[in-house]
Write a protein that holds these residues in place. Structure first.
Motif, PDB file in Angstrom:
ATOM      1  N   LEU A 109       0.817  -1.219   0.000  1.00 27.28           N
ATOM      2  CA  LEU A 109       0.000   0.000   0.000  1.00 27.28           C
ATOM      3  C   LEU A 109       0.849   1.267   0.000  1.00 27.28           C
ATOM      4  O   LEU A 109       0.393   2.314  -0.455  1.00 27.28           O
ATOM      5  CB  LEU A 109      -0.954   0.013   1.202  1.00 27.28           C
ATOM      6  CG  LEU A 109      -2.176  -0.875   1.089  1.00 27.28           C
ATOM      7  CD1 LEU A 109      -2.938  -0.911   2.401  1.00 27.28           C
ATOM      8  CD2 LEU A 109      -3.082  -0.421  -0.038  1.00 27.28           C
ATOM      9  N   ASP A 110       2.082   1.173   0.509  1.00 30.95           N
ATOM     10  CA  ASP A 110       2.976   2.334   0.469  1.00 30.95           C
ATOM     11  C   ASP A 110       3.288   2.732  -0.963  1.00 30.95           C
ATOM     12  O   ASP A 110       3.583   3.895  -1.244  1.00 30.95           O
ATOM     13  CB  ASP A 110       4.279   2.041   1.212  1.00 30.95           C
ATOM     14  CG  ASP A 110       4.104   2.051   2.719  1.00 30.95           C
ATOM     15  OD1 ASP A 110       3.079   2.586   3.200  1.00 30.95           O
ATOM     16  OD2 ASP A 110       4.995   1.520   3.414  1.00 30.95           O
ATOM     17  N   LEU A 111       3.226   1.770  -1.881  1.00 29.12           N
ATOM     18  CA  LEU A 111       3.511   2.031  -3.291  1.00 29.12           C
ATOM     19  C   LEU A 111       2.250   2.340  -4.097  1.00 29.12           C
ATOM     20  O   LEU A 111       2.333   2.719  -5.252  1.00 29.12           O
ATOM     21  CB  LEU A 111       4.224   0.823  -3.907  1.00 29.12           C
ATOM     22  CG  LEU A 111       5.494   0.368  -3.190  1.00 29.12           C
ATOM     23  CD1 LEU A 111       6.004  -0.937  -3.783  1.00 29.12           C
ATOM     24  CD2 LEU A 111       6.555   1.454  -3.236  1.00 29.12           C
ATOM     25  N   ALA A 112       1.086   2.151  -3.483  1.00 27.54           N
ATOM     26  CA  ALA A 112      -0.184   2.330  -4.186  1.00 27.54           C
ATOM     27  C   ALA A 112      -0.657   3.777  -4.092  1.00 27.54           C
ATOM     28  O   ALA A 112      -0.203   4.557  -3.252  1.00 27.54           O
ATOM     29  CB  ALA A 112      -1.245   1.407  -3.583  1.00 27.54           C
ATOM     30  N   ASP A 113      -1.572   4.096  -4.979  1.00 30.79           N
ATOM     31  CA  ASP A 113      -2.158   5.438  -5.009  1.00 30.79           C
ATOM     32  C   ASP A 113      -3.399   5.445  -4.109  1.00 30.79           C
ATOM     33  O   ASP A 113      -4.521   5.258  -4.570  1.00 30.79           O
ATOM     34  CB  ASP A 113      -2.519   5.807  -6.455  1.00 30.79           C
ATOM     35  CG  ASP A 113      -2.970   7.252  -6.566  1.00 30.79           C
ATOM     36  OD1 ASP A 113      -2.571   8.072  -5.718  1.00 30.79           O
ATOM     37  OD2 ASP A 113      -3.733   7.544  -7.507  1.00 30.79           O
ATOM     38  N   PRO A 159      -6.018   7.346  -1.679  1.00 28.05           N
ATOM     39  CA  PRO A 159      -6.501   8.715  -1.469  1.00 28.05           C
ATOM     40  C   PRO A 159      -5.966   9.309  -0.163  1.00 28.05           C
ATOM     41  O   PRO A 159      -5.840   8.597   0.845  1.00 28.05           O
ATOM     42  CB  PRO A 159      -8.022   8.558  -1.412  1.00 28.05           C
ATOM     43  CG  PRO A 159      -8.303   7.282  -2.126  1.00 28.05           C
ATOM     44  CD  PRO A 159      -7.110   6.409  -1.886  1.00 28.05           C
ATOM     45  N   GLU A 160      -5.651  10.561  -0.183  1.00 25.82           N
ATOM     46  CA  GLU A 160      -5.016  11.231   0.958  1.00 25.82           C
ATOM     47  C   GLU A 160      -5.761  11.049   2.281  1.00 25.82           C
ATOM     48  O   GLU A 160      -5.136  10.761   3.301  1.00 25.82           O
ATOM     49  CB  GLU A 160      -4.851  12.730   0.652  1.00 25.82           C
ATOM     50  CG  GLU A 160      -3.915  13.449   1.589  1.00 25.82           C
ATOM     51  CD  GLU A 160      -2.486  12.918   1.535  1.00 25.82           C
ATOM     52  OE1 GLU A 160      -1.865  12.860   2.609  1.00 25.82           O
ATOM     53  OE2 GLU A 160      -1.995  12.561   0.456  1.00 25.82           O
ATOM     54  N   PRO A 161      -7.092  11.169   2.322  1.00 24.48           N
ATOM     55  CA  PRO A 161      -7.780  10.998   3.617  1.00 24.48           C
ATOM     56  C   PRO A 161      -7.667   9.585   4.197  1.00 24.48           C
ATOM     57  O   PRO A 161      -7.836   9.392   5.389  1.00 24.48           O
ATOM     58  CB  PRO A 161      -9.241  11.316   3.312  1.00 24.48           C
ATOM     59  CG  PRO A 161      -9.232  12.087   2.043  1.00 24.48           C
ATOM     60  CD  PRO A 161      -8.019  11.637   1.291  1.00 24.48           C
ATOM     61  N   LEU A 162      -7.380   8.590   3.352  1.00 23.91           N
ATOM     62  CA  LEU A 162      -7.309   7.209   3.827  1.00 23.91           C
ATOM     63  C   LEU A 162      -5.900   6.758   4.175  1.00 23.91           C
ATOM     64  O   LEU A 162      -5.720   5.670   4.716  1.00 23.91           O
ATOM     65  CB  LEU A 162      -7.891   6.262   2.777  1.00 23.91           C
ATOM     66  CG  LEU A 162      -9.380   6.383   2.505  1.00 23.91           C
ATOM     67  CD1 LEU A 162      -9.798   5.418   1.410  1.00 23.91           C
ATOM     68  CD2 LEU A 162     -10.177   6.143   3.769  1.00 23.91           C
ATOM     69  N   LYS A 163      -4.904   7.557   3.879  1.00 26.03           N
ATOM     70  CA  LYS A 163      -3.523   7.145   4.132  1.00 26.03           C
ATOM     71  C   LYS A 163      -3.292   6.938   5.624  1.00 26.03           C
ATOM     72  O   LYS A 163      -3.890   7.586   6.460  1.00 26.03           O
ATOM     73  CB  LYS A 163      -2.533   8.176   3.590  1.00 26.03           C
ATOM     74  CG  LYS A 163      -2.426   8.142   2.087  1.00 26.03           C
ATOM     75  CD  LYS A 163      -1.319   8.996   1.575  1.00 26.03           C
ATOM     76  CE  LYS A 163      -1.278   8.831   0.055  1.00 26.03           C
ATOM     77  NZ  LYS A 163      -0.215   9.574  -0.538  1.00 26.03           N
ATOM     78  N   GLY A 164      -2.419   5.971   5.932  1.00 26.73           N
ATOM     79  CA  GLY A 164      -2.067   5.703   7.325  1.00 26.73           C
ATOM     80  C   GLY A 164      -3.068   4.792   8.010  1.00 26.73           C
ATOM     81  O   GLY A 164      -3.372   3.702   7.539  1.00 26.73           O
ATOM     82  N   ALA A 165      -3.588   5.268   9.128  1.00 27.98           N
ATOM     83  CA  ALA A 165      -4.476   4.444   9.956  1.00 27.98           C
ATOM     84  C   ALA A 165      -5.791   4.116   9.249  1.00 27.98           C
ATOM     85  O   ALA A 165      -6.336   3.030   9.439  1.00 27.98           O
ATOM     86  CB  ALA A 165      -4.759   5.145  11.276  1.00 27.98           C
TER      87      ALA A 165
END
Length: 175
Positions: free
Chosen positions: A141-145, A147-153
């Motif tokens: 997932l670190d390499l995937a696109d 969406p910004e609100p879903l990144k991380g937790a």
């Protein structure tokens, strides 16, 4: 673990890299197996015969905390880089409710000694499998696109939910 959402803190915290996930999984497996043995012995040879069942939770907490301290000292002595990689999550094994859940479920279901040991070891292996799978997915997932609100937790919780559904599907196949 995923079925009851036990142990979710280290599951989400250490599952960013496969190396640290494997190490955490093995540490948890060790602590779970030894906890199963010691908690069964305390429960069946001290608490039940002397009618001290009300001390079950306290005694299990003491067992878990002691075992985690031993594991932490061992890892710090043997592999300082691994100790640094696990960071705060290593002492958090003490508060990992999956380990407490293991001890309580084994006691409540009145498992025999062999059943308790197998349950402890199997639970640890299951935790290891789940955390390593999660780490592999999170590395991808670190390499995937995403969406910004879903990144991380956010994406980690979504993946954990999908994994829980998948594992529940396997449980349904076995019954």
């Amino acid at each position: 673990m995923l079925y009851y959402f036990l142990g979710i803190c280290p599951f989400l915290g250490v599952s960013k890299k496969i190396d640290s996930a494997v190490s955490m999984g093995l540490a948890v497996t060790f602590v779970m197996t030894i906890t199963a043995v010691v908690s069964w012995l305390i429960n069946n040879f001290i608490l039940i015969p002397y009618d001290l069942g009300y001390l079950q939770i306290v005694s299990f907490i003491l067992v878990i905390a002691s075992l985690v301290q031993l594991v932490e000292m061992f890892i710090r002595k043997i592999s300082p880089p691994l100790y640094q990689a696990l960071g705060i999550y290593l002492p958090l094994i003490t508060t990992n409710c999956a380990i407490m859940g293991l001890a309580l479920i084994a006691a409540l279901n009145d498992y025999s000694f062999a059943e308790t040991v197998i349950f402890g070891f199997g639970s640890g292996l299951g935790f290891t499998l789940a955390i390593v799978l999660m780490a592999g997915i999170r590395e991808q997932l670190d390499l995937a696109d995403v969406p910004e609100p879903l990144k991380g937790a956010g994406i980690a919780l979504i993946v954990a939910g999908i994994m829980a559904l998948a594992f529940n599907g396997f449980i349904g196949m076995l019954t």
